[in-house]
Design a protein around this motif. Sequence first.
Motif, PDB file in Angstrom:
ATOM      1  N   UNK A  47     -19.580  51.589 100.537  1.00  0.00           N
ATOM      2  CA  UNK A  47     -18.918  52.454 101.578  1.00  0.00           C
ATOM      3  C   UNK A  47     -18.892  54.276 101.278  1.00  0.00           C
ATOM      4  N   UNK A  48     -18.277  54.191 100.118  1.00  0.00           N
ATOM      5  CA  UNK A  48     -17.801  55.469  99.217  1.00  0.00           C
ATOM      6  C   UNK A  48     -18.662  55.697  97.956  1.00  0.00           C
ATOM      7  N   UNK A  49     -18.396  56.922  98.228  1.00  0.00           N
ATOM      8  CA  UNK A  49     -19.546  57.429  97.037  1.00  0.00           C
ATOM      9  C   UNK A  49     -18.518  58.007  95.468  1.00  0.00           C
ATOM     10  N   UNK A  50     -18.620  57.773  94.174  1.00  0.00           N
ATOM     11  CA  UNK A  50     -17.646  57.570  93.116  1.00  0.00           C
ATOM     12  C   UNK A  50     -17.429  59.672  93.546  1.00  0.00           C
ATOM     13  N   UNK A  51     -17.494  60.217  93.714  1.00  0.00           N
ATOM     14  CA  UNK A  51     -17.306  61.443  94.052  1.00  0.00           C
ATOM     15  C   UNK A  51     -15.900  62.690  95.039  1.00  0.00           C
ATOM     16  N   UNK A  52     -16.453  61.380  96.171  1.00  0.00           N
ATOM     17  CA  UNK A  52     -15.421  61.369  97.252  1.00  0.00           C
ATOM     18  C   UNK A  52     -14.022  59.915  97.154  1.00  0.00           C
ATOM     19  N   UNK A  53     -15.161  59.449  96.537  1.00  0.00           N
ATOM     20  CA  UNK A  53     -13.611  58.275  95.921  1.00  0.00           C
ATOM     21  C   UNK A  53     -12.719  59.012  95.521  1.00  0.00           C
ATOM     22  N   UNK A  54     -12.928  59.608  94.137  1.00  0.00           N
ATOM     23  CA  UNK A  54     -12.060  60.150  93.319  1.00  0.00           C
ATOM     24  C   UNK A  54     -11.127  60.844  93.955  1.00  0.00           C
ATOM     25  N   UNK A  55     -11.813  61.695  94.930  1.00  0.00           N
ATOM     26  CA  UNK A  55     -10.685  62.963  95.563  1.00  0.00           C
ATOM     27  C   UNK A  55     -10.068  62.307  96.476  1.00  0.00           C
ATOM     28  N   UNK A  91     -22.343  62.575 100.482  1.00  0.00           N
ATOM     29  CA  UNK A  91     -22.635  61.527 101.427  1.00  0.00           C
ATOM     30  C   UNK A  91     -22.424  60.651 101.813  1.00  0.00           C
ATOM     31  N   UNK A  92     -21.812  60.724 103.022  1.00  0.00           N
ATOM     32  CA  UNK A  92     -20.751  59.336 103.345  1.00  0.00           C
ATOM     33  C   UNK A  92     -21.578  57.992 104.106  1.00  0.00           C
ATOM     34  N   UNK A 123      -9.609  55.690 106.199  1.00  0.00           N
ATOM     35  CA  UNK A 123     -10.323  56.743 106.592  1.00  0.00           C
ATOM     36  C   UNK A 123     -11.331  57.176 107.305  1.00  0.00           C
ATOM     37  N   UNK A 124     -11.514  58.208 108.061  1.00  0.00           N
ATOM     38  CA  UNK A 124     -12.514  58.949 109.753  1.00  0.00           C
ATOM     39  C   UNK A 124     -13.068  60.136 109.334  1.00  0.00           C
ATOM     40  N   UNK A 125     -14.009  60.071 109.923  1.00  0.00           N
ATOM     41  CA  UNK A 125     -14.689  61.595 110.277  1.00  0.00           C
ATOM     42  C   UNK A 125     -14.230  62.522 111.346  1.00  0.00           C
ATOM     43  N   UNK A 126     -13.086  61.172 112.624  1.00  0.00           N
ATOM     44  CA  UNK A 126     -12.322  62.180 113.364  1.00  0.00           C
ATOM     45  C   UNK A 126     -11.006  63.048 113.295  1.00  0.00           C
ATOM     46  N   UNK A 127     -10.260  63.575 113.716  1.00  0.00           N
ATOM     47  CA  UNK A 127      -9.028  63.372 113.633  1.00  0.00           C
ATOM     48  C   UNK A 127      -8.044  62.717 114.563  1.00  0.00           C
ATOM     49  N   UNK A 128      -8.398  61.978 114.804  1.00  0.00           N
ATOM     50  CA  UNK A 128      -7.692  60.225 115.719  1.00  0.00           C
ATOM     51  C   UNK A 128      -6.305  60.268 114.545  1.00  0.00           C
ATOM     52  N   UNK A 181     -15.058  55.128 114.944  1.00  0.00           N
ATOM     53  CA  UNK A 181     -13.930  55.107 114.357  1.00  0.00           C
ATOM     54  C   UNK A 181     -13.611  55.391 113.190  1.00  0.00           C
ATOM     55  N   UNK A 182     -14.000  54.674 112.053  1.00  0.00           N
ATOM     56  CA  UNK A 182     -13.560  54.812 110.564  1.00  0.00           C
ATOM     57  C   UNK A 182     -14.906  54.808 109.713  1.00  0.00           C
ATOM     58  N   UNK A 183     -14.578  55.799 108.760  1.00  0.00           N
ATOM     59  CA  UNK A 183     -15.741  54.989 107.722  1.00  0.00           C
ATOM     60  C   UNK A 183     -15.318  54.420 106.648  1.00  0.00           C
ATOM     61  N   UNK A 184     -14.190  53.721 106.682  1.00  0.00           N
ATOM     62  CA  UNK A 184     -13.516  52.487 105.614  1.00  0.00           C
ATOM     63  C   UNK A 184     -12.057  52.732 105.446  1.00  0.00           C
ATOM     64  N   UNK A 185     -11.853  51.381 104.565  1.00  0.00           N
ATOM     65  CA  UNK A 185     -10.649  51.032 104.698  1.00  0.00           C
ATOM     66  C   UNK A 185     -10.664  51.271 102.860  1.00  0.00           C
ATOM     67  N   UNK A 186      -9.059  52.006 102.387  1.00  0.00           N
ATOM     68  CA  UNK A 186      -9.962  51.316 100.204  1.00  0.00           C
ATOM     69  C   UNK A 186      -8.445  51.168 100.092  1.00  0.00           C
ATOM     70  N   UNK A 187      -7.925  50.867  99.402  1.00  0.00           N
ATOM     71  CA  UNK A 187      -6.545  50.896  98.442  1.00  0.00           C
ATOM     72  C   UNK A 187      -6.725  51.346  97.085  1.00  0.00           C
TER      73      UNK A 187
END
Length: 661
Positions: free
Chosen positions: A33-41, A75-76, A112-117, A8-14
């Motif tokens: 669970x998040x790489x720095x590049x994805x985290x910044x985006x 990569x996540x 965050x999720x890899x699926x459009x749910x 369902x999920x990749x991660x939850x963040x604030x």
Amino acid sequence: MLASPAAWLTSICSVIFDIDVGQRLEDVYPPESLDSEDGANIAMHSFPDSLSFELQSKTAVRDSTFFFRIPQQSHLRGAASHASFLYGCVFCRQRQDERLRRGGEQKSVVVLSGHPYISVLEPLTRYAGMMFFNNGPAALQTVFEEVALWPHPDSGSRLIVNIGGLARPFQVPDHEALPLGAMEETEEELQLQPWQDTPHGWLVSKGAAEAERLQGLFNEADIYTPLRTALDRLWTLWEHAVLAEPLLVIAPSPGECSAAVAALTALITPLPYSCDFRPYFSIHDSEFQAMAESQLPEEENDLPTLIGITNVFFIKALSSWPNILSVGHQATAGNGLLEAGRPASASRLQRLNPGNALKAVRRRAAGAQILISEHVPGLWATYKPLLSPDTALLKSLLDVDKAESPAQAKRFAETNSEMLREHFYDMTAALLVPFAPYCQPALPGEAAELAAEPGPLPIFDPATFLETLPLHNVPRALHKRLGSQEKVAHFYQRFVASRNFKIWMVRQQAAAVAWQERAWQRAQLEHGIQATRPAHDMPEVQLVGLFLEVEQQLANAEQSADSGDMPLGPTGLARRASSNFQMIVRLQRRLQEVWAAMPTDLQEALLRAAGSSKRQQHGIRSWVSQLGHIVRHALDVFPTPRVDRQGWDHGFTMNVRQFGR
């Protein structure tokens, strides 16, 4: 069966808006669970744009929700996604407090999720946001672990999930009706997608009944409310979405623009929207620079084709974009500021006022540039539409303004959404009907036919198709809206050249071929005919599909044996002449052959995935032990010189010990 959270999920963040460094991640669960590049985006998309109305509110606390879609830049870890995009649902809280620097604070909780749910992740995000602001960062782990108790989201299933103690129904989309997502995939890679494992991949519905229609992207999205100010333009917007014409959607808030983009992509179900789309596009997106340099989306550059924005700067920066849709309204609130609201109804005297008429003329002359100075709903497009609106449908929609309560207004909007969804689903299905002959698999016939390979599917040639289009039966639902055969031909000429169609046709034919091969292999097993195509000649993905197919058949046979219908063991082996037992042995040998044909890395990957597969119901160790025991007995009864029994059994067991833990 319970799902792992990654289903369902990749991660939850604030995310916090730091006045010194800007947006930045504050807390993340699971950690790292998040790489720095994805985290910044992600951080850059977690707040309303600086020029949108939501940051102008003077109220003490303001909460808002919206969602975005961004490519995975790297990569996540732990992601279980069918695509290379992340969907982020945002709960943003903006708080005014004179004790703080600059008099306020902005924080967001992002699921965050890899699926459009989105229809289930959005309420989950609201719950996570409330938990976070009440209980602190520990709430992120609590919510993530609650999701671990949800059932697995199998394609097309209807589930009940628990969100904060409340049961919520959720219809999982059919995977074959979802976009592939990764724009860099080649045609060969498209043919090897795991979604092929479905017996109706080439159809526009799973059955004749309405309830069996394919559930596509944002299948539970509200279509009526986000596009309420453009109802008479819905048929033109359907054309835009089907043909993947570049479209810029501007709204007063991120919630409105993301909802409008979701509604537009949902309009064309069961055809997946296969181009890149961004429900909430930020000026910080890496693609913005290329778009600002007057580049338009094309297959060569893979720029987003459908984007939602709130910042009017985009109107200037992307002045070359041919189509702009403005949705939503801004009404003057009691505090004198602009807030999003329902359309204001102008009186007849106001409409007849000469000053207002002059303003309308000036607005038309200014085109979409008028949006820089004021928000006006409308569609500015260079695309010339071919379809005419269904006026009878528009008249049948319920008037939400006449609702006596918010609850009734919500019911009216839901009813209107379902009416629109059904209408445009039928139109899209009608559009796809003429392509059915190119996607229809051959069904296995008599035993004599099974000895040969099934025939290939017809080759689709756009020029030949367009020449013979008058011979195809274009359904009335579409022909009526186009009005003439000339328009029908013109529209199909545009459609077969679109990226949406090209990817859809590749996927449908790949699904038909995969289903056809499995159906013939199953029939060959049932009739005791040697498969015409050895396992070692098959592509790797087909090997996996065949392995799972034969495995399931063997499991069904074993279940019958356990019930006493076909006893195994020493006594059962003595009955090897029976047809049922012969079927079991054929399945055992076929499974052995397929496994032996797999390279080691594929065997390892299959065993790693066993924890999230259906084999988890009775455990990978018991499955392997039982399979190895059965194969050993089968080889004793029906020895085969083509397979090394000792090597296969030893390698299989070693792989399980190493990767099945």
